[in-house]
Every structure is written in C-alpha cells, then in structure tokens.
Design a protein around this motif. Structure first.
Motif, PDB file in Angstrom:
ATOM      1  N   LEU A 136       0.813  -1.148  -0.120  1.00  0.00           N
ATOM      2  CA  LEU A 136      -0.084   0.094  -0.008  1.00  0.00           C
ATOM      3  C   LEU A 136       0.726   1.159  -0.102  1.00  0.00           C
ATOM      4  CD1 LEU A 136      -2.715  -1.148   2.296  1.00  0.00           C
ATOM      5  CD2 LEU A 136      -3.178  -0.553  -0.093  1.00  0.00           C
ATOM      6  N   GLU A 137       1.942   1.192   0.821  1.00  0.00           N
ATOM      7  CA  GLU A 137       2.831   2.451   0.789  1.00  0.00           C
ATOM      8  C   GLU A 137       3.613   2.438  -0.564  1.00  0.00           C
ATOM      9  OE1 GLU A 137       5.415   1.393   3.729  1.00  0.00           O
ATOM     10  OE2 GLU A 137       4.247   2.426   5.394  1.00  0.00           O
ATOM     11  N   LEU A 138       3.747   1.347  -1.214  1.00  0.00           N
ATOM     12  CA  LEU A 138       4.281   1.289  -2.708  1.00  0.00           C
ATOM     13  C   LEU A 138       3.484   2.140  -3.638  1.00  0.00           C
ATOM     14  CD1 LEU A 138       6.685   0.334  -4.643  1.00  0.00           C
ATOM     15  CD2 LEU A 138       5.286  -1.732  -4.873  1.00  0.00           C
ATOM     16  N   VAL A 139       2.346   1.861  -3.460  1.00  0.00           N
ATOM     17  CA  VAL A 139       1.347   2.618  -4.571  1.00  0.00           C
ATOM     18  C   VAL A 139       0.815   3.941  -4.060  1.00  0.00           C
ATOM     19  CG1 VAL A 139       0.319   0.422  -5.147  1.00  0.00           C
ATOM     20  CG2 VAL A 139      -0.897   1.526  -3.544  1.00  0.00           C
ATOM     21  N   GLY A 140       1.395   4.485  -3.003  1.00  0.00           N
ATOM     22  CA  GLY A 140       1.076   5.859  -2.639  1.00  0.00           C
ATOM     23  C   GLY A 140       0.122   5.915  -1.583  1.00  0.00           C
ATOM     24  N   ILE A 141      -0.410   4.945  -0.748  1.00  0.00           N
ATOM     25  CA  ILE A 141      -1.085   5.258   0.210  1.00  0.00           C
ATOM     26  C   ILE A 141      -0.734   5.447   1.509  1.00  0.00           C
ATOM     27  CG2 ILE A 141      -3.097   4.076   1.810  1.00  0.00           C
ATOM     28  CD1 ILE A 141      -3.776   4.695  -1.131  1.00  0.00           C
ATOM     29  N   HIS A 142      -0.696   6.856   1.828  1.00  0.00           N
ATOM     30  CA  HIS A 142       0.014   7.244   3.060  1.00  0.00           C
ATOM     31  C   HIS A 142      -0.720   6.797   4.458  1.00  0.00           C
ATOM     32  CE1 HIS A 142       2.088  10.083   0.467  1.00  0.00           C
ATOM     33  NE2 HIS A 142       0.948  10.503  -0.141  1.00  0.00           N
ATOM     34  N   ASP A 143       0.207   6.662   5.434  1.00  0.00           N
ATOM     35  CA  ASP A 143      -0.094   6.206   6.687  1.00  0.00           C
ATOM     36  C   ASP A 143      -0.873   4.858   6.408  1.00  0.00           C
ATOM     37  OD1 ASP A 143      -0.304   6.108   9.402  1.00  0.00           O
ATOM     38  OD2 ASP A 143      -1.758   7.832   9.631  1.00  0.00           O
ATOM     39  N   ALA A 144      -0.266   3.886   5.761  1.00  0.00           N
ATOM     40  CA  ALA A 144      -0.891   2.650   5.415  1.00  0.00           C
ATOM     41  C   ALA A 144      -1.242   1.844   6.497  1.00  0.00           C
ATOM     42  CB  ALA A 144      -0.229   2.052   4.366  1.00  0.00           C
ATOM     43  N   ALA A 145      -0.363   1.802   7.486  1.00  0.00           N
ATOM     44  CA  ALA A 145      -0.566   0.904   8.719  1.00  0.00           C
ATOM     45  C   ALA A 145      -1.878   1.343   9.489  1.00  0.00           C
ATOM     46  CB  ALA A 145       0.642   1.006   9.524  1.00  0.00           C
ATOM     47  N   ARG A 146      -1.946   2.455   9.591  1.00  0.00           N
ATOM     48  CA  ARG A 146      -3.105   3.009  10.391  1.00  0.00           C
ATOM     49  C   ARG A 146      -4.506   2.632   9.593  1.00  0.00           C
ATOM     50  NH1 ARG A 146      -6.408   7.384  10.512  1.00  0.00           N
ATOM     51  NH2 ARG A 146      -4.957   8.346   9.008  1.00  0.00           N
ATOM     52  N   ARG A 147      -4.431   2.703   8.249  1.00  0.00           N
ATOM     53  CA  ARG A 147      -5.620   2.599   7.539  1.00  0.00           C
ATOM     54  C   ARG A 147      -6.018   1.144   6.937  1.00  0.00           C
ATOM     55  NH1 ARG A 147      -7.130   7.569   3.722  1.00  0.00           N
ATOM     56  NH2 ARG A 147      -9.007   6.841   4.559  1.00  0.00           N
ATOM     57  N   LEU A 148      -5.299   0.332   7.552  1.00  0.00           N
ATOM     58  CA  LEU A 148      -5.569  -1.108   7.264  1.00  0.00           C
ATOM     59  C   LEU A 148      -6.934  -1.564   7.519  1.00  0.00           C
ATOM     60  CD1 LEU A 148      -2.470  -3.287   7.993  1.00  0.00           C
ATOM     61  CD2 LEU A 148      -3.374  -2.643   5.917  1.00  0.00           C
ATOM     62  N   LYS A 149      -7.382  -0.879   8.769  1.00  0.00           N
ATOM     63  CA  LYS A 149      -8.832  -1.334   9.117  1.00  0.00           C
ATOM     64  C   LYS A 149     -10.014  -0.299   8.645  1.00  0.00           C
ATOM     65  CE  LYS A 149      -7.444  -3.289  13.506  1.00  0.00           C
ATOM     66  NZ  LYS A 149      -7.510  -3.340  14.832  1.00  0.00           N
ATOM     67  N   ASP A 150      -9.637   0.435   7.511  1.00  0.00           N
ATOM     68  CA  ASP A 150     -10.609   1.296   7.078  1.00  0.00           C
ATOM     69  C   ASP A 150     -11.283   0.660   5.930  1.00  0.00           C
ATOM     70  OD1 ASP A 150     -10.035   3.193   8.460  1.00  0.00           O
ATOM     71  OD2 ASP A 150      -8.710   4.634   7.101  1.00  0.00           O
ATOM     72  N   TYR A 151     -12.574   1.211   5.408  1.00  0.00           N
ATOM     73  CA  TYR A 151     -13.219   0.368   4.343  1.00  0.00           C
ATOM     74  C   TYR A 151     -13.043   1.166   3.083  1.00  0.00           C
ATOM     75  CZ  TYR A 151     -15.191  -2.511   7.945  1.00  0.00           C
ATOM     76  OH  TYR A 151     -15.337  -3.404   9.013  1.00  0.00           O
TER      77      TYR A 151
END
Length: 350
Positions: A136-151
């Motif tokens: 997710l970080e590779l494709v440019g999603i910032h703060d990916a670890a925190r956003r894992l539980k988002d929908y």
C-alpha cells in the motif's frame, strides 16, 4: 526479446437466443517480458473479452472455437479450474476499470490487499498484513498501517484505484492486465496512476497489457500498440509507428478524434457510423462501411496483414501493390512529418 504471453488465432463466440455473436475473430499477438503492450479500440471491439480469456474468466455462454493462449509456453485454455485459480492473482493479475465494484464494501482494505497473498502462499495473517502495508505504501497510500482497518468508502476514487493496483501486484505477477484503469478518474489522477504503473513495472519486473479506448493515454505508457476493431486486430507496431506512421484508416480516425495542442477545429472529429453487428459480421473489411477511403475490394475480401516494417503490420487494402494513393487527413499528414523528422532514413508508407 523473450515472449511471456502468446495469443494465437483466438476465436470466441457467445451463444445468444438470436444466434452466436462472433466476438473475437482470429486474434493473434504476443507480450514480451518487461514490456507494456497497449490494446486500443472502441467499446465492443473485443479488448476486454480477449483479456478475460487470458485470465480464464469467460462467461458461461462463451465458446472458444479456436486458438491458444500460452503463458510461458503453457496453454492456459487447457488448464483445469484448479490450475486457473492457482494462476489468477499469482502469475497473471488484473486491474479492473471501476474500483468500487472491484472492492468489497464490507471488508477492510487490509484484509482485501492481504487476501491474494494468503490464497497463494502459506504466509500467516500477521505477515500478510505486514506485506499489505508495504505494498500500500508502494502504491502511494499514506499512513498505510493505520488505514488497514478502513473500508473502501473512506478513500477517494484515486486512492481506491491505487488499492486495486496493490491487490493486483502483491504476488508480483508475471503479467499485469490493466483494463481501462484510468477511465473513471480525472486527468490529473489519470497521470498519477499511469506514472505509478510505470514505477511498479520496474520495481516488480512485470509485463503489462494496458486496455484502453484512449490513444492519448497510450503514448505515455506503451512500448507497442495493437489496434482492435470488430473482434480483430487491424494494426500493430511500436508506439511511435502507430502514432506517427499509422496505416489503417480506422487508426487514422482514432488519431483524428484525439484532441491535441495543435487541434484548431471548433469541433472534434468523430468516426462516422457505428461498429458492425457481430451476430453477422460483414463480408470483406468490417470497417469498410465507415471508411471514407473504401474500395470495391474492401466490401468483397478481408484484407490480410501487410508488413510496413519489421515490427509494424496493418490489415488494409491501401497497402496492397497497385492500391491508389489517397489524400491523407491533415492530422495524419502532421504526424507523418514528425515521423520523417524522427526517422529521416525511413520513408513513411503511402
């Protein structure tokens, strides 16, 4: 270059209540390792059906009449459903057009990105989620670890497309198929996604098939281009050959219809008419009824491929020996001049 994917003489019909629809008609092309092949054409030309065949995802009413689809020399069409399940998302992955229909609204993003990895490996859930963060970080999603539980609904359209790309690449597929991945996005986000795919291609060493109806997108990403019309490939070549030395009147029409900085008309050009009914494909060249340069032979015989260069082929009777010289559209004349400047030792075909 080494071929990773070969499609040879693929012919597919769809059974309907009326009669069979001849959707794919003797299609052949190949994909080299590490390259990007763009397949271009109007809606209904057969682009997506061809790629779904590569994925083993054809509808139940589809019938493969002939041909073969070889991945690293092995025919995908002869694989069992179990073998296809092992291949999909692992050796070959697909990015679909609409991320909202590709993502499960009831499942967190972390689980959706990690799922292909868990399906194809014995990795633990914890390790899979850790890898999901990295991708997710590779494709440019910032703060990916925190956003894992988002929908999915908690992300923008561009972010959702990035997540779909993350799902497709997490297993480092040998072939990545991008089916109109930028159509639903605005121009700025389109450019970002194209740049992202190019970066990913270099990082995971994958070959890409990019499906689109937009030739403007192709120029920035493709190494080679195949133009499809009415279930057939009618022109193929290196990206510069197709863009600046096009040979088929249909390709001319697509390029005329594409706005450029040099466009001075008040109205954009549109190819007249509509694609043929593939319940009963026309005799001869399927593009003939829409072709302002059509000759009598176009309505009688289907043109073979004529070789323009080592890498450039087009199926049009205008390339046949003795064919008349036609007055080219101004946009094609402009492009031919650019071609002549880029390749002074090569003469543009008539």
């Amino acid at each position: 270059m080494e071929k990773i994917l070969e499609v040879n003489h693929l012919t597919i019909d769809f059974n309907t209540f009326a009669s069979p629809v001849h959707a794919i008609r003797d299609v052949s092309f190949h994909l080299n390792k590490g390259e990007t092949l763009a397949i271009v054409g109007e809606s209904g030309s057969g682009k997506s059906v061809t790629m779904r065949t590569v994925m083993g995802l054809l509808a139940t009413n589809a019938k493969i009449e002939a041909g073969e689809v070889k991945l690293e020399g092995k025919d995908i069409l002869k694989k069992s459903e179990k073998e296809l399940n092992a291949m999909r998302g692992n050796d070959v992955a697909m990015i679909f057009q609409d991320p909202m229909t590709s993502l499960d609204p009831t499942m967190t993003i972390g689980k959706q990105v990690a799922e292909p990895l868990r399906l194809h490996t014995k990795i633990s859930q914890k390790a899979a989620l850790k890898e999901a963060v990295r991708v997710l970080e590779l494709v440019g999603i910032h703060d990916a670890a925190r956003r894992l539980k988002d929908y999915p609904h908690q992300f923008s359209g561009g972010q959702r497309q990035r997540i779909v790309i993350a799902i497709a690449i997490i297993n480092h597929p040998k072939v990545l198929i991008a089916d109109e991945p930028t159509t639903a996005l605005d121009v700025t986000i389109q450019a970002q996604i194209i740049h992202l795919l190019q970066e990913i291609q270099h990082k995971i060493d994958t070959a890409i098939i990019f499906i689109t109806h937009d030739l403007g997108v192709v120029a920035g990403i493709a190494d080679r281009v195949a133009v499809m019309y009415a279930g057939k490939i009618i022109e193929s070549g290196d990206v510069d050959e197709v863009f600046y030395n096009p040979q088929h009147p249909y390709t001319w029409g697509l390029l005329e219809a594409m706005p450029t900085l040099e466009t001075k008309r008040d109205r954009l050009y549109a190819i007249p008419g509509t694609p043929p009914d593939l319940l009963d494909p026309p005799k001869g060249d399927a593009f003939a009824p829409r072709n302002r340069y059509a000759m009598k032979i176009d309505t009688e015989q289907e043109p073979p491929f004529f070789q323009v260069s080592k890498t450039h082929f087009a199926a049009t009777w205008l390339l046949a020996p003795g064919a008349p010289t036609v007055e080219l559209p101004p946009e094609i004349v402009r492009r031919r001049k650019i071609w002549a400047q880029k390749h002074p030792s090569q003469e543009a075909a008539k």
